[in-house]
Design a protein around this motif. Structure first.
Motif, PDB file in Angstrom:
ATOM      1  N   UNK A  47      15.805  18.143  16.331  1.00  0.00           N
ATOM      2  CA  UNK A  47      15.747  19.015  15.160  1.00  0.00           C
ATOM      3  C   UNK A  47      14.447  18.786  14.397  1.00  0.00           C
ATOM      4  N   UNK A  48      14.481  17.981  13.341  1.00  0.00           N
ATOM      5  CA  UNK A  48      13.290  17.711  12.531  1.00  0.00           C
ATOM      6  C   UNK A  48      12.827  16.280  12.794  1.00  0.00           C
ATOM      7  N   UNK A  49      11.574  16.132  13.217  1.00  0.00           N
ATOM      8  CA  UNK A  49      10.969  14.820  13.454  1.00  0.00           C
ATOM      9  C   UNK A  49      11.718  14.000  14.507  1.00  0.00           C
ATOM     10  N   UNK A  50      11.975  14.557  15.687  1.00  0.00           N
ATOM     11  CA  UNK A  50      12.734  13.816  16.695  1.00  0.00           C
ATOM     12  C   UNK A  50      11.996  12.618  17.277  1.00  0.00           C
ATOM     13  N   UNK A  51      10.655  12.635  17.263  1.00  0.00           N
ATOM     14  CA  UNK A  51       9.903  11.508  17.819  1.00  0.00           C
ATOM     15  C   UNK A  51       9.561  10.459  16.769  1.00  0.00           C
ATOM     16  N   UNK A  52       9.798  10.783  15.494  1.00  0.00           N
ATOM     17  CA  UNK A  52       9.443   9.892  14.377  1.00  0.00           C
ATOM     18  C   UNK A  52       8.084   9.235  14.632  1.00  0.00           C
ATOM     19  N   UNK A  53       7.068  10.088  14.764  1.00  0.00           N
ATOM     20  CA  UNK A  53       5.737   9.581  15.099  1.00  0.00           C
ATOM     21  C   UNK A  53       4.654  10.484  14.526  1.00  0.00           C
ATOM     22  N   UNK A  54       3.419  10.000  14.571  1.00  0.00           N
ATOM     23  CA  UNK A  54       2.236  10.800  14.287  1.00  0.00           C
ATOM     24  C   UNK A  54       1.341  10.759  15.515  1.00  0.00           C
ATOM     25  N   UNK A  55       0.525  11.796  15.688  1.00  0.00           N
ATOM     26  CA  UNK A  55      -0.438  11.925  16.792  1.00  0.00           C
ATOM     27  C   UNK A  55       0.239  12.115  18.146  1.00  0.00           C
ATOM     28  N   UNK A  56       1.338  12.875  18.184  1.00  0.00           N
ATOM     29  CA  UNK A  56       1.925  13.253  19.469  1.00  0.00           C
ATOM     30  C   UNK A  56       1.025  14.231  20.208  1.00  0.00           C
ATOM     31  N   UNK A 108       3.003   7.634  31.563  1.00  0.00           N
ATOM     32  CA  UNK A 108       2.585   6.966  30.329  1.00  0.00           C
ATOM     33  C   UNK A 108       2.601   5.446  30.457  1.00  0.00           C
ATOM     34  N   UNK A 109       3.103   4.963  31.570  1.00  0.00           N
ATOM     35  CA  UNK A 109       3.143   3.522  31.774  1.00  0.00           C
ATOM     36  C   UNK A 109       4.254   2.829  31.024  1.00  0.00           C
ATOM     37  N   UNK A 110       5.169   3.591  30.459  1.00  0.00           N
ATOM     38  CA  UNK A 110       6.277   3.010  29.714  1.00  0.00           C
ATOM     39  C   UNK A 110       7.336   4.054  29.431  1.00  0.00           C
ATOM     40  N   UNK A 111       8.147   3.792  28.436  1.00  0.00           N
ATOM     41  CA  UNK A 111       9.262   4.671  28.104  1.00  0.00           C
ATOM     42  C   UNK A 111       9.038   5.345  26.750  1.00  0.00           C
ATOM     43  N   UNK A 112       9.185   6.657  26.744  1.00  0.00           N
ATOM     44  CA  UNK A 112       9.159   7.486  25.539  1.00  0.00           C
ATOM     45  C   UNK A 112       7.814   7.418  24.802  1.00  0.00           C
ATOM     46  N   UNK A 113       6.770   7.959  25.393  1.00  0.00           N
ATOM     47  CA  UNK A 113       5.493   8.027  24.678  1.00  0.00           C
ATOM     48  C   UNK A 113       5.606   8.938  23.455  1.00  0.00           C
ATOM     49  N   UNK A 114       5.082   8.480  22.323  1.00  0.00           N
ATOM     50  CA  UNK A 114       5.239   9.253  21.083  1.00  0.00           C
ATOM     51  C   UNK A 114       3.934   9.484  20.349  1.00  0.00           C
ATOM     52  N   UNK A 115       2.870   8.740  20.689  1.00  0.00           N
ATOM     53  CA  UNK A 115       1.636   8.823  19.919  1.00  0.00           C
ATOM     54  C   UNK A 115       0.449   8.513  20.816  1.00  0.00           C
ATOM     55  N   UNK A 116      -0.711   9.104  20.459  1.00  0.00           N
ATOM     56  CA  UNK A 116      -1.921   8.959  21.257  1.00  0.00           C
ATOM     57  C   UNK A 116      -3.095   8.610  20.353  1.00  0.00           C
ATOM     58  N   UNK A 117      -4.054   7.869  20.919  1.00  0.00           N
ATOM     59  CA  UNK A 117      -5.295   7.541  20.221  1.00  0.00           C
ATOM     60  C   UNK A 117      -6.451   7.755  21.177  1.00  0.00           C
ATOM     61  N   UNK A 118      -7.567   8.280  20.668  1.00  0.00           N
ATOM     62  CA  UNK A 118      -8.731   8.528  21.507  1.00  0.00           C
ATOM     63  C   UNK A 118      -9.988   8.080  20.785  1.00  0.00           C
ATOM     64  N   UNK A 119     -10.913   7.504  21.568  1.00  0.00           N
ATOM     65  CA  UNK A 119     -12.248   7.160  21.060  1.00  0.00           C
ATOM     66  C   UNK A 119     -13.223   7.405  22.201  1.00  0.00           C
ATOM     67  N   UNK A 120     -14.068   8.430  22.053  1.00  0.00           N
ATOM     68  CA  UNK A 120     -14.906   8.826  23.186  1.00  0.00           C
ATOM     69  C   UNK A 120     -14.019   9.285  24.326  1.00  0.00           C
ATOM     70  N   UNK A 121     -14.172   8.685  25.500  1.00  0.00           N
ATOM     71  CA  UNK A 121     -13.328   9.021  26.650  1.00  0.00           C
ATOM     72  C   UNK A 121     -12.213   8.010  26.886  1.00  0.00           C
TER      73      UNK A 121
END
Length: 385
Positions: free
Chosen positions: A87-96, A135-148
């Protein structure tokens, strides 16, 4: 959204209260549609993206942005994986959902199928799927990038996985570029690089702390340094050009700023400055680090902050109401675009994307909304340029 700390029973009660605050309570006022302006400055055009997080098939929903900030629908683009629904905010995360620094690639989590998708971004904002990798794990919720260099945060098993993203969008998992959060981690919510790329930071809602990982030249991570959150429920965050870390605290309805020490420990600069709202879960800072904006899901408001050169925070408005999305809108993820002249926010309660023009003083002027999907249908993440 509350932490589990040593005082078990009081915290459990607070958890229920904060979760209720993040849910829409009633339909809010309807803003005028974000229809295209007649004259479009192509050099200033861009796009806005959100993720439907569909359990059967996950999609990125895309909008073209004109120079004035108005949006028109481009369509939806399948990731090839699955979300979780909800429903609302199911991943409880930022940067999905996250754009590369040059805006030529878009990355998305598939939290239901445990993978990460990458897209090439065309000049008109449309997308073409480039790759999808575990994703190398269970339930990926957030991502970060710097350059490549790209990292995925897996909330299900408290792990991180690193990749190199080619210009084509192909993702190559880096050898030995995986890590496990420190013992006791719970409720991992967001991951972000510092501006200089020397540190990778993770926020944890339930263990109520922040972890700082040193980033080696080959992209691998060193051992984490754990710092306690100033307030309750460390959630969304961003990093200024001075590498000061600004963190939203959902339980305290506050925002704190921190300095990073030479060893990676975080020391509060401004501790838990109240927003005047409720369920302050997401935060974004301008590229120059002068302003930051936090979304209050429980009150349908956006709180603006001025950020001093030494990282101190002050409210732009005494009541914390720099922008208003309305009761029941449940503003979630947010991002800035067009050289920080525009702010967009995902309204999870209504299924809309709302837009604001950003003034020279950091003030926000609403420019309307556009429908992304059905109300309270599990949308998560927002990325804009």
């Amino acid at each position: 959204m509350r932490t589990y700390d040593l005082k078990h029973l009081a915290t459990l009660a607070a958890l229920a209260a904060a979760a209720a605050a993040c849910s829409p309570d009633r339909a809010g006022p309807t803003a005028p549609p974000l229809a295209s302006a007649n004259a479009v400055d192509e050099t200033a055009a861009g796009a806005v993206y959100t993720l439907d997080n569909g359990a059967a098939a996950n999609h990125v929903v895309a909008f073209r942005r004109d120079a004035a900030g108005a949006l028109t629908s481009i369509g939806s683009f399948a990731t090839g994986g699955a979300g979780t629904g909800g429903a609302v905010d199911p991943l409880t995360s930022q940067y999905a959902l996250l754009l590369s620094d040059d805006h030529r690639l878009l990355f998305a989590v598939d939290a239901g199928s445990d993978d990460v998708a990458s897209f090439r971004v065309a000049a008109d904002g449309s997308l073409s799927l480039a790759d999808r990798e575990p994703s190398g794990g269970e339930r990926p919720v957030s991502l970060a990038v710097h350059g490549r260099l790209l990292y995925a945060l897996n909330a299900g098993d408290n792990t991180l996985r690193g990749y190199r993203a080619a210009a084509s969008g192909q993702l190559v998992a880096l050898p030995h570029a995986s890590a496990t959060l420190a013992a006791g981690a719970s409720g991992a919510a967001a991951v972000r690089f510092t501006t200089d790329g020397h540190w990778l930071i993770v926020s944890e809602r339930l263990s109520n702390r922040l972890e700082t990982f040193p980033v080696e030249p080959d992209g691998r991570l060193g051992a984490p340094v754990v710092s306690a959150s100033s307030g309750n429920v460390a959630f969304g965050f961003d990093v200024t050009p001075a590498n000061d870390v600004l963190v939203s605290e959902a339980g305290s309805a506050a925002v704190s700023s921190y300095a990073i020490g030479a060893g990676g420990a975080l020391t509060p600069i401004t501790a838990s400055l109240g927003t005047g709202g409720a369920a302050t879960c997401w935060l974004i800072a301008t590229a120059d680090g002068r302003f930051a904006y936090a979304a209050n899901a429980g009150t349908g408001t956006i709180t603006g902050f001025a950020v001093s050169g030494d990282g101190h925070l002050s409210l732009l408005n005494a009541d914390g109401r720099t922008g208003v999305t309305g009761a029941g809108t449940a503003p979630l993820d947010l991002d800035l675009a067009a050289g920080d002249r525009l702010l967009y926010v995902l309204e999870g309660g209504t299924g809309n994307v709302g837009g604001f023009a950003v003034g020279a003083d950091g003030g926000l002027t609403p420019i309307g909304t556009i429908t992304a999907g059905a109300p309270a249908s599990g949308f998560q993440g927002l990325a804009a340029y």
